[in-house]
Enzyme design. Structure first.
Site, PDB file in Angstrom:
ATOM      1  N   ARG A  26       9.209 -20.103  29.970  1.00  0.00           N
ATOM      2  CA  ARG A  26       8.248 -19.109  29.460  1.00  0.00           C
ATOM      3  C   ARG A  26       7.386 -19.680  28.338  1.00  0.00           C
ATOM      4  O   ARG A  26       7.013 -18.967  27.406  1.00  0.00           O
ATOM      5  CB  ARG A  26       8.968 -17.841  28.998  1.00  0.00           C
ATOM      6  N   ARG A  30       3.456 -14.903  24.946  1.00  0.00           N
ATOM      7  CA  ARG A  30       2.980 -14.156  23.771  1.00  0.00           C
ATOM      8  C   ARG A  30       3.264 -14.775  22.423  1.00  0.00           C
ATOM      9  O   ARG A  30       2.656 -14.384  21.435  1.00  0.00           O
ATOM     10  CB  ARG A  30       3.570 -12.740  23.806  1.00  0.00           C
ATOM     11  N   ARG A  39      -5.140 -12.685  26.459  1.00  0.00           N
ATOM     12  CA  ARG A  39      -4.619 -11.378  26.905  1.00  0.00           C
ATOM     13  C   ARG A  39      -5.371 -10.197  26.297  1.00  0.00           C
ATOM     14  O   ARG A  39      -5.328  -9.096  26.835  1.00  0.00           O
ATOM     15  CB  ARG A  39      -3.118 -11.285  26.583  1.00  0.00           C
ATOM     16  N   ASP A  75       3.935 -14.706  37.774  1.00  0.00           N
ATOM     17  CA  ASP A  75       5.176 -13.955  37.544  1.00  0.00           C
ATOM     18  C   ASP A  75       5.984 -13.936  38.835  1.00  0.00           C
ATOM     19  O   ASP A  75       5.435 -14.080  39.923  1.00  0.00           O
ATOM     20  CB  ASP A  75       4.864 -12.520  37.109  1.00  0.00           C
ATOM     21  N   TYR A 152      14.801  -6.023  40.936  1.00  0.00           N
ATOM     22  CA  TYR A 152      13.608  -5.304  40.447  1.00  0.00           C
ATOM     23  C   TYR A 152      13.067  -4.359  41.513  1.00  0.00           C
ATOM     24  O   TYR A 152      12.604  -3.255  41.217  1.00  0.00           O
ATOM     25  CB  TYR A 152      12.515  -6.291  40.031  1.00  0.00           C
TER      26      TYR A 152
HETATM   27  O1  CP3 Z   1       7.247 -19.936  32.068  1.00  0.00           O
HETATM   28  C1  CP3 Z   1       6.011 -19.745  31.982  1.00  0.00           C
HETATM   29  O2  CP3 Z   1       5.365 -20.025  30.968  1.00  0.00           O
HETATM   30  C2  CP3 Z   1       5.288 -19.232  33.187  1.00  0.00           C
HETATM   31  C3  CP3 Z   1       5.134 -17.843  33.222  1.00  0.00           C
HETATM   32  C4  CP3 Z   1       6.235 -16.868  33.612  1.00  0.00           C
HETATM   33  C5  CP3 Z   1       6.083 -15.481  33.355  1.00  0.00           C
HETATM   34  N1  CP3 Z   1       7.119 -14.839  33.948  1.00  0.00           N
HETATM   35  C6  CP3 Z   1       4.977 -14.868  32.596  1.00  0.00           C
HETATM   36  C7  CP3 Z   1       5.147 -13.549  32.000  1.00  0.00           C
HETATM   37  C8  CP3 Z   1       7.427 -17.039  34.310  1.00  0.00           C
HETATM   38  C9  CP3 Z   1       8.105 -18.315  34.786  1.00  0.00           C
HETATM   39  C10 CP3 Z   1       7.971 -15.735  34.518  1.00  0.00           C
HETATM   40  C11 CP3 Z   1       9.222 -15.493  35.266  1.00  0.00           C
HETATM   41  C12 CP3 Z   1       9.842 -14.172  35.238  1.00  0.00           C
HETATM   42  N2  CP3 Z   1       9.214 -12.954  35.240  1.00  0.00           N
HETATM   43  C13 CP3 Z   1      11.226 -13.942  35.287  1.00  0.00           C
HETATM   44  C14 CP3 Z   1      12.299 -15.011  35.415  1.00  0.00           C
HETATM   45  C15 CP3 Z   1      12.491 -15.767  34.176  1.00  0.00           C
HETATM   46  C16 CP3 Z   1      13.214 -15.059  33.089  1.00  0.00           C
HETATM   47  O3  CP3 Z   1      12.708 -15.084  31.973  1.00  0.00           O
HETATM   48  O4  CP3 Z   1      14.300 -14.510  33.352  1.00  0.00           O
HETATM   49  C17 CP3 Z   1      11.439 -12.561  35.265  1.00  0.00           C
HETATM   50  C18 CP3 Z   1      12.769 -11.849  35.281  1.00  0.00           C
HETATM   51  C19 CP3 Z   1      10.152 -11.935  35.258  1.00  0.00           C
HETATM   52  C20 CP3 Z   1       9.838 -10.485  35.296  1.00  0.00           C
HETATM   53  C21 CP3 Z   1       9.074 -10.055  34.128  1.00  0.00           C
HETATM   54  N3  CP3 Z   1       7.749 -10.369  33.870  1.00  0.00           N
HETATM   55  C22 CP3 Z   1       9.527  -9.251  33.061  1.00  0.00           C
HETATM   56  C23 CP3 Z   1      10.942  -8.697  32.951  1.00  0.00           C
HETATM   57  C24 CP3 Z   1       8.474  -9.077  32.180  1.00  0.00           C
HETATM   58  C25 CP3 Z   1       8.449  -8.219  30.957  1.00  0.00           C
HETATM   59  C26 CP3 Z   1       9.316  -8.719  29.911  1.00  0.00           C
HETATM   60  C27 CP3 Z   1       8.558  -9.656  29.048  1.00  0.00           C
HETATM   61  O5  CP3 Z   1       8.972 -10.823  28.912  1.00  0.00           O
HETATM   62  O6  CP3 Z   1       7.594  -9.178  28.494  1.00  0.00           O
HETATM   63  C28 CP3 Z   1       7.367  -9.825  32.673  1.00  0.00           C
HETATM   64  C29 CP3 Z   1       6.043  -9.989  32.049  1.00  0.00           C
HETATM   65  C30 CP3 Z   1       5.598 -11.372  31.738  1.00  0.00           C
HETATM   66  N4  CP3 Z   1       5.683 -12.437  32.590  1.00  0.00           N
HETATM   67  C31 CP3 Z   1       4.972 -11.801  30.529  1.00  0.00           C
HETATM   68  C32 CP3 Z   1       4.679 -13.164  30.698  1.00  0.00           C
HETATM   69  C33 CP3 Z   1       3.977 -14.074  29.726  1.00  0.00           C
HETATM   70  C34 CP3 Z   1       4.629 -10.919  29.327  1.00  0.00           C
HETATM   71  C35 CP3 Z   1       3.494 -10.034  29.715  1.00  0.00           C
HETATM   72  C36 CP3 Z   1       2.324 -10.026  28.796  1.00  0.00           C
HETATM   73  O7  CP3 Z   1       1.635 -11.020  28.571  1.00  0.00           O
HETATM   74  O8  CP3 Z   1       2.048  -8.916  28.341  1.00  0.00           O
END
Ligand code: CP3
Length: 356
Positions: A26, A30, A39, A75, A152
């Site tokens: 990740r 943010r 964003r 995502d 999910y």
């Molecule tokens: O790693 C990276 O930099 C690449 C980007 C990436 C995102 N999501 C961007 C994201 C990756 C690899 C993911 C994977 C992901 N997404 C997972 C598996 C990895 C893990 O951390 O367990 C899961 C379970 C998700 C589902 C998901 N997406 C959730 C639960 C959320 C909300 C929680 C949170 O972290 O805010 C997201 C949103 C999300 N995906 C954000 C980002 C940068 C935040 C959203 C925003 O910018 O407002």
């Protein structure tokens, strides 16, 4: 194109390296003011679907944090969305599917996907990022595991007890397997397409593998990860599997076809290496909250992991889960610097072997 820095790929293949490569799960997100600035202009899904912007935020941590690999910004939930589920990403609440999969009709309504049609925007982002990276570091593509996506899709949102998806696997396992099968097919096509578009490696996130009991993990998660890996079309692009919270199936996991197993921070990387390090490389596994500490403590903990893994190749340094949004980017930069400096001494023999 020839990569200028291929340490990450060499470590995945357990080939000699001069130092341990490092990237951060990740890492595009943010905690970076530069990400928040993008964003402010667009919502999360628009960012995922605009290749120019996705490429920009993918490359930010390479420029700012100096990591050894980029991971394409996207995502895991774009797959269920492409299968026809309406996805909303809520500020604070996380992802929401308003019509979760609860019965046969819901499952039958899921479309089979053609990634080149239904997820073309991710593939465009991969190709564009690859071009803009210009060989600086490798690019990782990723997907959720079928099980983690199913949680999910059935819960409809993040969950504490996973009651709905557990009800499904115990009361209607046939239906659960039907959806998992569909997901495994879709994911294998998707990851193959990402490699075709330019990804140098792929990672499968099984974030919720650890909520299953041992036998259920094999039946509902591992089996599908194996199917995916055997169906991915690749030359020698490494496959990484990150099964969070799965202590109990490491031996089996090491035989699933993955080149690298990602470890969460609760495991002892040295001990895991002794058990499965002959077969696979290991990625991880600093507790993400260590980045709340001062730099001295961060260094001490990072060196602790390097020491625990010990000498030689086959380690990709990372956190044990994603970086948290309230971490100071300076701490992430410091971590990367420490790993680069402190890891050289664990690779002296490798470097000498290369010179001979
Ligand atoms: O790693 C990276 O930099 C690449 C980007 C990436 C995102 N999501 C961007 C994201 C990756 C690899 C993911 C994977 C992901 N997404 C997972 C598996 C990895 C893990 O951390 O367990 C899961 C379970 C998700 C589902 C998901 N997406 C959730 C639960 C959320 C909300 C929680 C949170 O972290 O805010 C997201 C949103 C999300 N995906 C954000 C980002 C940068 C935040 C959203 C925003 O910018 O407002």
């Amino acid at each position: 194109m020839q990569l200028k820095n291929d340490l990450f790929l060499r470590a995945c293949r357990k080939e000699p390296v001069e130092r341990t490569p490092v990237w951060i799960m990740r890492q595009a997100g943010r905690y970076l003011p530069e990400y928040r600035a993008v964003r402010e202009k667009v919502d999360f899904l628009t960012l995922c679907k605009t290749p120019e912007l996705a490429a920009e935020v993918t490359i930010q941590p390479v420029d700012i944090i100096d990591v050894d690999a980029a991971i394409i910004f996207s995502d895991i939930l774009v797959i269920p969305e492409a299968m026809g589920m309406k996805l909303e990403m809520h500020e604070g609440k996380g992802p929401i599917f308003h019509n979760p999969i609860r019965n046969e009709n819901d499952a039958n309504a899921l479309n089979e996907i053609d990634p080149f049609k239904d997820l073309y925007y991710v593939l465009d982002a991969v190709a564009l990022t690859k071009k803009e990276l210009n060989g600086r570091v490798p690019l990782i593509g990723f997907s959720g595991s079928p099980w983690t996506l199913l949680t999910y899709m059935v819960e409809g949102r993040g969950s504490k007890n996973f009651s709905h998806v557990k009800k499904l696997i115990y009361n209607n396992p046939r239906l659960a397997h039907k959806v998992l099968d569909k997901l495994a097919d879709a994911i294998a096509l998707y990851l193959s397409a990402k490699i075709e578009a330019g990804a140098d490696a792929v990672q499968i996130f099984d974030t919720w593998g650890g909520i299953l009991s041992q036998n259920d993990f094999e039946e509902f998660s591992l089996r599908y990860i194996e199917i995916i890996i055997s169906n991915i079309k690749r030359k020698n692009e490494p496959v990484i599997v990150f099964p969070k919270g799965v202590h109990y199936k490491l031996k089996k996991l090491s035989k699933c076809g993955a080149d690298v197993i990602g470890l969460d921070w609760t495991m002892n990387i040295g001990r895991v290496r002794k058990r499965i390090g002959e077969r696979v490389a290991l990625q991880g596994n600093l507790d993400p909250t260590v980045l709340y500490a001062g730099e001295e403590k961060i260094k001490e903990k990072a060196v602790g992991i390097l020491n625990s893994f010990g000498e030689g190749s086959g380690h990709i340094f990372n956190l044990g889960h994603g970086i948290l949004p309230d971490v100071d980017p300076e701490k992430a930069k410091a971590l990367v610097r420490f790993v680069k400096e402190e890891s050289k001494r664990f690779h002296h023999r490798d470097t000498e072997a290369q010179r001979d």
